[in-house]
Design an enzyme around this catalytic site. Structure first.
Site, PDB file in Angstrom:
ATOM      1  N   ARG A 244      27.517 -19.480  16.018  1.00 55.42           N
ATOM      2  CA  ARG A 244      27.384 -20.342  14.855  1.00 55.42           C
ATOM      3  C   ARG A 244      27.902 -21.729  15.253  1.00 55.42           C
ATOM      4  NH1 ARG A 244      28.713 -15.262  12.833  1.00 55.42           N
ATOM      5  NH2 ARG A 244      27.168 -14.497  11.327  1.00 55.42           N
ATOM      6  N   LYS A 271      32.344 -15.920  10.453  1.00 51.49           N
ATOM      7  CA  LYS A 271      31.831 -15.720   9.096  1.00 51.49           C
ATOM      8  C   LYS A 271      32.352 -14.426   8.506  1.00 51.49           C
ATOM      9  CE  LYS A 271      27.526 -15.511   6.458  1.00 51.49           C
ATOM     10  NZ  LYS A 271      26.056 -15.585   6.504  1.00 51.49           N
ATOM     11  N   HIS A 333      21.900 -24.683  14.001  1.00 54.21           N
ATOM     12  CA  HIS A 333      22.003 -23.268  13.632  1.00 54.21           C
ATOM     13  C   HIS A 333      20.760 -22.491  14.061  1.00 54.21           C
ATOM     14  CE1 HIS A 333      22.741 -19.673  11.197  1.00 54.21           C
ATOM     15  NE2 HIS A 333      23.983 -20.093  11.067  1.00 54.21           N
ATOM     16  N   ARG A 336      20.353 -19.693  16.918  1.00 54.70           N
ATOM     17  CA  ARG A 336      20.609 -18.269  16.681  1.00 54.70           C
ATOM     18  C   ARG A 336      19.312 -17.534  16.349  1.00 54.70           C
ATOM     19  NH1 ARG A 336      25.528 -16.492  15.765  1.00 54.70           N
ATOM     20  NH2 ARG A 336      25.021 -15.158  13.976  1.00 54.70           N
ATOM     21  N   HIS A 360      26.715 -10.116  13.517  1.00 58.04           N
ATOM     22  CA  HIS A 360      26.264  -9.728  12.180  1.00 58.04           C
ATOM     23  C   HIS A 360      26.979  -8.458  11.776  1.00 58.04           C
ATOM     24  CE1 HIS A 360      22.206 -12.049  12.470  1.00 58.04           C
ATOM     25  NE2 HIS A 360      23.226 -12.814  12.167  1.00 58.04           N
ATOM     26  N   TYR A 370      31.517   0.603  16.371  1.00 55.68           N
ATOM     27  CA  TYR A 370      30.627   1.029  17.444  1.00 55.68           C
ATOM     28  C   TYR A 370      30.020  -0.179  18.141  1.00 55.68           C
ATOM     29  CZ  TYR A 370      27.238   4.026  19.823  1.00 55.68           C
ATOM     30  OH  TYR A 370      26.517   4.687  20.770  1.00 55.68           O
TER      31      TYR A 370
END
Length: 398
Positions: A244, A271, A333, A336, A360, A370
């Site tokens: 980001r 974030k 941005h 991404r 995310h 995981y």
């Protein structure tokens, strides 16, 4: 003769408990030392039994207040109602009324969502949104709130031009009402009657070049940038690492282990408000080493030449504009989205590894754990492949 304020102020603690009567069962009880306090009591009979009603502590309950409470208790007795029992019922009703206000249900809803493991950023946003509604709805019993009342805080937000915030506020208020319905504190969600009542926000997407040919052209332009070298370095790292923009602009040297080729982004700057580690391909390490020669004596990797504070996002977007890319074509941005699209299209990497590299949030806590552990090896390989792919795209003929 009844009590007076002068007599009350003159009462001193005693070695034995004493009562000072005011008439009609009202008296002030002064406990034996060392217990402190002076307490109003009302002696009365109900159902053939002698009973006592506590009326509060003097001087917080004045003589006039105590006499008024005595009068109210006598009125209840005349109606065949036990004042002590009525006091208990009033307390229960008060607790129930508080538990069913919008504020109480909203707090209960936030506690529930927090226990479900929602990200700190999500919780902060929900609290902020509900705080916008509390002044108008907070003290109201939630079962009595109508759609027109909910429209009041929504219109306040709209009047400031914040149409998307108003839409999210309506959605969050709806979640509180659905929680109230589920916990038997409301019968329905009145926000359903507000559909179409709010001004629809204009949906804008961050521009990005997601086709290989267009992205390759962007890369060639970035590597040919003739402006400030630190801006070129930052744009190049955006391409290689696709963080980001704020994560890169605010980066500090202490976050980088160039020997181990790892960048650890601290939780407060992400974030999702959790620490995020990114593998660094050799190409990125080289750019960072060159940049350290320029700014290694400062805390920030990319300080402004004028203020020594981090460069702004306008610096990166402004550079893209000078390279000829409009706001509808590419933003900082957008790197991404470019990386996400091309990595997924390659078919070489698992979607979960790509999502983990993008930081995310997963479907649940287990999946997030995981991501951090099992996919690290794949992410290291993917970082190298992506950096090599960028170099290959830069070298492609137009």
């Amino acid at each position: 003769m009844g009590l007076t304020d002068t007599k009350l102020r003159a009462i001193k603690p005693a070695t034995t408990a004493k009562k000072y009567g005011d008439g009609e069962g009202l008296h002030l009880l002064v406990p034996a030392a060392p217990r402190d306090g002076r307490f109003w009591k009302l002696a009365y009979r109900f159902g053939g039994k002698q009973k006592t009603l506590s009326l509060g502590e003097y001087p917080y309950v004045s003589l006039a207040d105590a006499r008024e409470k005595r009068t109210e208790a006598k009125r209840l007795l005349a109606q065949g109602i036990d004042p002590s029992q009525q006091k208990k019922l009033d307390k229960i009703a008060q607790r129930h009324a508080h538990a069913t206000t919008f504020n109480a249900v909203a707090d209960d809803f936030l506690a529930k969502v927090g226990k479900e493991g929602k990200a700190d950023a999500t919780m902060t946003k929900k609290r902020w949104l509900l705080d916008l509604a509390r002044p108008d709805l907070g003290k109201r019993p939630i079962s009595e709130i109508k759609a027109a009342e909910i429209l009041v805080p929504l219109r306040k937000v709209e009047s400031q031009g914040n149409y998307e915030t108003a839409r999210r506020l309506r959605s969050t208020i709806s979640q509180v009402f659905r929680h109230a319905v589920a916990t038997a504190r409301a019968e329905y969600d009145p926000t359903t009657n507000l559909r179409g009542a709010l001004t629809a926000p204009t949906v804008t997407h961050r521009a990005a070049l997601t086709e290989r040919e267009g992205f390759a052209g962007l890369l060639r332009a970035v590597w040919g940038y003739e402006g400030a070298p630190e801006t070129k370095a930052a744009l190049s790292l955006m391409a290689y690492l696709y963080p980001r923009p704020g994560e890169l602009r605010l980066a500090e040297w202490e976050e980088f282990d160039l020997e181990a080729a790892i960048w650890t982004i601290p939780a407060p700057r992400t974030k999702m408000r959790r620490e995020h580690r990114k593998p660094l391909p050799p190409q990125a390490v080289k750019i960072l080493r060159d940049q350290k020669d320029l700014t290694g004596d400062l805390p920030y990797v990319f300080p402004s030449r004028l203020t020594r504070k981090p460069i702004s996002e306008n610096t990166l977007n402004g550079a893209l504009r000078r390279l000829g890319f409009t706001t509808n074509e590419m933003t900082s941005h957008g790197f991404r989205a470019s990386a996400s699209s091309l990595l997924n299209e390659s078919g070489k990497w698992s979607p979960d590894a790509i999502e983990a590299e993008l930081a995310h949030i997963g479907a649940d806590q287990v999946r997030r754990a995981y991501h951090r552990a099992a996919y690290w090896g794949e992410r290291v390989q993917m970082a190298q492949w992506w950096a090599d792919e960028i170099d290959a795209m830069r070298a492609e003929t137009r």
